[in-house]
Motif scaffolding. Structure first.
Motif, PDB file in Angstrom:
ATOM      1  N   LYS A   1       0.869  -1.177   0.000  1.00 44.38           N
ATOM      2  CA  LYS A   1       0.000   0.000   0.000  1.00 44.38           C
ATOM      3  C   LYS A   1       0.901   1.220   0.000  1.00 44.38           C
ATOM      4  O   LYS A   1       2.054   1.136   0.394  1.00 44.38           O
TER       5      LYS A   1
ATOM      6  N   CYS B   1       1.298   6.030  -5.621  1.00 43.62           N
ATOM      7  CA  CYS B   1       0.370   4.908  -5.426  1.00 43.62           C
ATOM      8  C   CYS B   1       1.094   3.749  -4.754  1.00 43.62           C
ATOM      9  O   CYS B   1       1.468   3.868  -3.614  1.00 43.62           O
ATOM     10  N   ASN B   2       1.329   2.656  -5.476  1.00 41.14           N
ATOM     11  CA  ASN B   2       1.968   1.493  -4.864  1.00 41.14           C
ATOM     12  C   ASN B   2       3.457   1.374  -5.176  1.00 41.14           C
ATOM     13  O   ASN B   2       4.063   0.352  -4.906  1.00 41.14           O
TER      14      ASN B   2
END
Length: 64
Positions: free
Chosen positions: A12, A39-40
């Motif tokens: 995450k 984001c990731n």
């Protein structure tokens, strides 16, 4: 991946400044700090630079 850090996928998104421990093939866990996130994908700076020979060995064994 470089002597001073790595960009990698994270389960995450992690906030910049988060302290993490990374496990890399053939090395003990390495302390690092998240510098950026998208984001990731996170960019981490190692608290201690890698040994150049160790980095080259890892890149040879595990090419991208």
């Amino acid at each position: 991946m470089s002597l001073s850090g790595v960009a990698c996928e994270a389960l995450k998104g992690m906030a910049a400044g988060t302290q993490v421990r990374l496990t890399l093939p053939g090395l003990m866990a390495i302390q690092a700090k998240v510098i950026w996130n998208d984001c990731n994908i996170v960019g981490c700076e190692f608290s201690t630079m890698l040994n150049p020979a160790g980095l080259q060995n890892m890149l040879t064994r595990f090419p991208a």
